[in-house]
Design an enzyme around this catalytic site. Structure first.
Site, PDB file in Angstrom:
ATOM      1  N   GLU A   8       1.000  -0.823  -0.611  1.00  0.00           N
ATOM      2  CA  GLU A   8       0.229   0.100   0.391  1.00  0.00           C
ATOM      3  C   GLU A   8       0.928   1.248   0.198  1.00  0.00           C
ATOM      4  O   GLU A   8       0.380   2.359  -0.456  1.00  0.00           O
ATOM      5  CB  GLU A   8      -0.696  -0.080   1.196  1.00  0.00           C
ATOM      6  N   LYS A   9       1.693   1.415   0.241  1.00  0.00           N
ATOM      7  CA  LYS A   9       3.253   2.641   0.598  1.00  0.00           C
ATOM      8  C   LYS A   9       4.479   1.623   0.588  1.00  0.00           C
ATOM      9  O   LYS A   9       4.632   0.785   1.099  1.00  0.00           O
ATOM     10  CB  LYS A   9       2.908   3.039   2.764  1.00  0.00           C
ATOM     11  N   ASP A 102      -3.675  -2.842   3.189  1.00  0.00           N
ATOM     12  CA  ASP A 102      -3.516  -3.604   4.471  1.00  0.00           C
ATOM     13  C   ASP A 102      -4.562  -4.013   3.960  1.00  0.00           C
ATOM     14  O   ASP A 102      -5.448  -4.224   3.303  1.00  0.00           O
ATOM     15  CB  ASP A 102      -4.512  -1.671   4.763  1.00  0.00           C
ATOM     16  N   ASP A 104      -8.095  -4.811   5.449  1.00  0.00           N
ATOM     17  CA  ASP A 104      -8.974  -4.394   5.243  1.00  0.00           C
ATOM     18  C   ASP A 104      -9.632  -4.112   3.884  1.00  0.00           C
ATOM     19  O   ASP A 104      -9.135  -4.371   2.793  1.00  0.00           O
ATOM     20  CB  ASP A 104      -9.202  -2.912   6.862  1.00  0.00           C
ATOM     21  N   TYR A 319      -1.800  -2.966  13.876  1.00  0.00           N
ATOM     22  CA  TYR A 319      -2.767  -2.911  12.160  1.00  0.00           C
ATOM     23  C   TYR A 319      -3.521  -1.854  13.729  1.00  0.00           C
ATOM     24  O   TYR A 319      -4.131  -2.640  14.140  1.00  0.00           O
ATOM     25  CB  TYR A 319      -3.769  -3.223  11.885  1.00  0.00           C
ATOM     26  N   ARG A 321      -6.735   0.845  12.558  1.00  0.00           N
ATOM     27  CA  ARG A 321      -8.065   1.094  11.842  1.00  0.00           C
ATOM     28  C   ARG A 321      -8.798  -0.247  11.901  1.00  0.00           C
ATOM     29  O   ARG A 321      -9.475  -0.958  11.227  1.00  0.00           O
ATOM     30  CB  ARG A 321      -7.924   1.469  10.655  1.00  0.00           C
TER      31      ARG A 321
END
Length: 736
Positions: A8-9, A102, A104, A319, A321
């Site tokens: 993701e990053k 991530d 999710d 994590y 979130r």
């Protein structure tokens, strides 16, 4: 044969590459013999704007609505075009892809939308990470999942994005166009989540404003006892009390206080109960935001950013979130490592770590209640606390203490309630005696952990006689509900089912169904603040007049928190593979179409529009037209909708027009630029600036405007307001 890891990053990519042993720097990636790690920068693609679906949508028009794409499009963000090309090239060379974004709904969508845009059709696996320390990454690498297992999360993400687009693009255009008919300048933003959230604040503000405080009186007595005095309260009889049992007669209260002073009281009942309080659960993101708001006044977005830094940058916590406050039993085997890491990271906490009993198993360890993620807890890797900011240290300390609490015994105390009789008057007293401090030793100094009764009762027995030393009357008032803070608004968004009155809807909603998700709620509040719908007064959130007018104008389903909660519940069903995406979007399309048709019918019938129904909410003090809230280089201000004919401006005061600033200049030739015509202002009328003087017609004596008539205040020079008089008005007055 190359396996491509899509993260993701960049920071996440580097962490995974380090464990994989991939270190050669390529163009937008890290390369190894058989593995290549690349990354996105969040969403590389965005929903295409309406004008890409046809020329008719470039211009805002009610006739062109609703906008419902036949085939949905996504555009590559301009800032992400280079990295997108890198990923597309790497996908062309890959024999397999591992999604490592991530774990999710949004993380799944970030990866899958890139794969779809690049038309990748090869095999896909899923790396499901709960933390970015080396041990957690190695554990996840050993348990790669097949890609089809998490594919429904992508469908849920698409459903969320497309539903938001349908509501936002269509209803924002519709109500903005209606608002313009009423003189509102600017965009009236309507959102699937933001509008019901806004309504929560508007309803609370109005409830507070409509609240009428009611006085009541309490009689507090000091009772003498051989083994220590204590406080008790008089219990009002029904004749002197309201429905809540409060005394509503001051005279009665004072008579009772006089009667009780020096009186003898007999204990009629004593009841002692042992109360055992379980430790609080570990933290999910919403609860972390609520606690940080309550303790330190931190904003929801600030908490999210700090929690993300603890996870990504410091590798100190798991994590963030997550909406789950529970832990899987499989992680019980990691407890020793986590405790060791806590002590290595901060020797100052060693005493509390050593006080933890690893044999205890709290209610937090519950596999049946684990969702996509478990609670936020410390990782098993030591971290550098000195590298954290103050806000990050505060959150880390709270997270680790809530984790440690799972290994401390329950807090136990004896709660005693006593009833006394003094003649015709009943008294009651309560107190508590702590027996086992337990987990509360971790939160000493916390106001929520303190003894609320403030006293310990001496040993009392039935029929025992005591003496009332004195009795005082305390005047009190009922209080309205508290205004929302960012923390309490997050709590309301999470638990919206509890705020819904409709019994059918309440039954349909799960208690866990809320507005938005853990990852988006902070952003929703930020958006409402940026758009001027909410303002912050100290730590409280207040709704502006524009927000209230918009909420009033919108039909009930658009602003109903229950409707949004049902949508979120449907998205959860899609994410779990129990509902289809097409059916969900068909319902959203039908719903939006009906709402747009209502707006179109209202416009054709000459409806009053969004903001004004009759008189403007804020009339201009100079000409009577509507004032509009605008944003300039120095912030928000209010200007007349009749500009440039009327140039009246007022400062913004918490979302409402403030008081005008008196000018220090005399009426001169250069002041005409900053004042306004006298339309709607009459000679002899009250001055609209000071509200005390009257307006009289005068003539400019000097300067370029010499001889020109104007209206001035009789309180000049204290009030320097003036307004030009049109030539027609001047001739009419002269003729009259």
């Amino acid at each position: 044969m190359t396996r491509l890891w899509l993260c993701e990053k960049p920071s996440q990519g580097r962490d995974i590459a380090r464990v994989l042993g991939v270190g050669h720097k390529g163009d937008g990636c890290l390369e190894g013999a058989t593995d290549t790690v690349t990354w996105c920068f969040g969403h590389l693609l965005e929903m295409a704007p309406p004008d890409t679906y046809g020329e008719a949508y470039k211009r805002w028009s009610l006739d062109a609505l609703p906008i419902v794409p036949d085939r949905w499009r996504q555009d590559v963000k301009g800032s992400a075009s280079r990295q997108f090309r890198v990923i597309r090239q790497l996908l062309g060379q890959a024999s397999e892809v591992v999604i490592a974004t991530d774990a999710d709904r949004e993380g799944e969508m970030i990866a899958r939308e890139v794969l779809d845009a690049c038309q990748y059709r090869g095999p896909v696996q899923r790396l499901w990470l709960s933390a970015l320390d080396e041990a957690s990454i190695r554990k996840a690498l050993a348990a790669l999942m097949p890609g089809e297992k998490t594919y429904p999360l992508y469908l849920a993400g698409l459903g969320r994005a497309r539903a938001d687009w349908l509501v936002g693009m269509n209803l924002t255009r519709a109500y903005t166009l209606m608002g313009r008919q009423a003189g509102h300048d600017g965009v009236l933003s309507v959102g699937r989540v933001q509008t019901p959230t806004l309504r929560l604040v508007v309803d609370r503000d109005r409830e507070i404003e409509a609240f009428v405080p009611k006085p009541y009186w309490e009689v507090v007595v000091q009772v003498a006892h051989a083994r220590g005095g204590f406080r008790a309260r008089w219990v009002p009889p029904e004749a002197a009390a309201d429905a809540e049992g409060r005394c509503i007669s001051e005279q009665t209260a004072r008579q009772v206080a006089q009667r009780l002073t020096g009186a003898s009281a007999t204990v009629t009942q004593v009841h002692t109960e042992r109360v055992r309080e379980a430790p609080p659960l570990p933290l999910d993101l919403g609860t972390l935001q609520q606690e940080a708001s309550r303790r330190w006044g931190m904003g929801a977005q600030q908490v999210l950013e700090c929690a993300q830094a603890l996870y990504e940058k410091h590798k100190a916590t798991t994590y963030p979130r997550t909406d789950c406050p529970y832990l899987p039993t499989s992680q019980l085997s990691d407890v020793e490592q986590v405790m060791t890491a806590l002590m290595k990271s901060d020797p100052g906490i060693e005493r509390l770590v050593q006080g933890a009993d690893h044999a205890l198993q709290s209610r937090a360890w519950n596999d049946a209640k684990i969702t996509a993620h478990h609670a936020i807890i410390p990782t098993s890797a030591p971290c550098r606390i000195d590298a954290m900011s103050e806000s990050e240290r505060r959150l880390y300390d709270l997270i680790r203490r809530r984790y440690l609490a799972q290994f401390y015994p329950r807090h136990e105390f004896d709660r005693t309630d006593a009833a006394l009789q003094a003649g015709e008057d009943r008294l009651k007293a309560s107190g508590k005696q702590v027996c086992v401090t337990g987990w509360r030793i971790l939160f000493q100094g916390d106001d929520q952990a303190q003894d609320k009764t403030g006293q310990t009762l001496p040993p009392l027995s039935r029929d025992e006689r005591c003496q009332v030393a004195k009795a005082d009357v305390e005047a009190k008032q009922t209080t309205p509900p508290a205004r929302y803070t960012e923390g309490t608004l997050i709590a309301a968004m999470k638990g919206v089912a509890r705020l819904i009155d409709d019994p059918k809807l309440k039954k349909m909603l799960k208690e866990s169904a809320g507005i938005g998700t853990e990852a988006t709620r902070a952003g929703i509040i930020e958006t409402l603040l940026k758009r001027g719908y909410l303002v912050k007064q100290k730590k409280h959130l207040l709704s502006t007049d524009t927000a209230r007018a918009l909420v009033d104008a919108l039909p009930a389903p658009v602003k109903d928190p229950g409707t949004t909660a049902l949508w979120e519940q449907a998205l959860d069903e899609i994410a779990q593979g129990r509902q289809g995406l097409d059916g969900f979007l068909a319902k959203q399309t039908q719903w939006v179409t009906v709402l747009v048709q209502r707006v179109q019918s209202s416009a054709q019938a000459g409806g009053p529009g969004v903001i004004a129904q009759g008189q403007p909410a804020h009339p201009c003090p100079a000409c009577g037209q509507a004032l509009r809230r605008r944003k300039g280089k120095d912030g928000f201000f209010w200007g007349c909708s009749a500009y440039p004919q009327c140039r009246q401006t007022l400062p913004d005061s918490r979302g409402k027009p403030g008081k005008p600033k008196a000018t220090r200049k005399r009426p001169g030739s250069d002041q005409g630029k900053h004042n306004n015509p006298a339309a709607g202002v009459a000679v002899g009328g009250t001055c609209p600036f000071c509200g005390q003087g009257q307006l009289v017609q005068r003539t400019m004596k000097n300067g370029q405007q010499a001889g020109r008539p104007f209206l001035g205040c009789t309180r000049f020079p204290q009030c320097k307001h003036f307004a030009w008089v049109s030539e027609d008005s001047a001739r009419a007055r002269k003729a009259g």
